[in-house]
Design a protein around this motif. Structure first.
Motif: not given
Length: 198
Positions: A57-67, A116-122
């Motif tokens: 559920l959150l991965r799409t948001s994480f990816e969007g925020m990373t982009a 992994a998603s949290c580390v990428t966001l950080r």
């Protein structure tokens, strides 16, 4: 993944997003399955654990925020990019009630489905912070871990009904403490991402 299986998975994610927005991340998986009009076994076949569901559920948001961090890095001033990104990060994190606790735990646990998603966001936030620091516009005693913790703290404030009315003002206080201007601490305009140097 077959088209019908993807459609079912997307339906479960949409229902889960609504349930979590209403009841928080501790909402019963059985309740999500009931709302989606499927059996619990069907839900667990797609998402074997609560963390797996939240990760999807959150991965799409994480990816969007990373982009978005990358876009801001290329198009905005260092201080505006940092404040705008953190403000948006806090806003969407607050939409998932209770997610900040899980994110804080997941970033310390390599076995977590959310790790992994949290580390990428950080890392995305750290790049924006380092850019502002290199320009002399942010305190140099902060790192990506500190920024991640501040986002979690600010999202937690917005998640508390009695404190939520103070969240915007306290965001500005925190942002003003992170940013430094030529003559002292930067002042962040309330409700926006612009920064006035003071």
């Amino acid at each position: 993944m077959r088209a019908d299986a993807r459609k079912n998975r997307d339906h479960l994610l949409a229902v889960a997003a609504g349930a979590i927005a209403e009841q928080g991340v501790e909402v019963s998986l059985r309740d999500i399955a009931r709302r989606a009009d499927v059996g619990l076994a069907t839900l667990l076949r797609h998402f074997p654990s609560r963390e797996a569901l939240l990760d999807a559920l959150l991965r799409t948001s994480f990816e969007g925020m990373t982009a978005k961090a990358g876009e801001l890095e290329a198009s905005a001033s260092p201080e505006d990019a940092l404040v705008s990104w953190v403000r948006d990060c806090v806003a969407w994190t607050t939409e998932y009630r209770g997610a900040t606790v899980l994110m804080a735990a997941a970033i310390e646990d390599p076995d977590s489905a959310l790790h992994a998603s949290c580390v990428t966001l950080r890392a995305a936030g750290a790049r924006l912070l380092h850019r502002a620091q290199a320009a002399g516009l942010a305190r140099d005693d902060l790192d990506g871990d500190d920024l991640f913790a501040l986002i979690a703290m600010l999202a937690w404030l917005g998640d508390q009904p009695s404190l939520a009315p103070r969240a915007d003002r306290l965001f500005d206080v925190v942002a003003g403490a992170v940013l430094v201007g030529v003559g002292g601490v930067g002042r962040v305009a309330s409700g926006g991402s612009g920064v006035e140097q003071g």
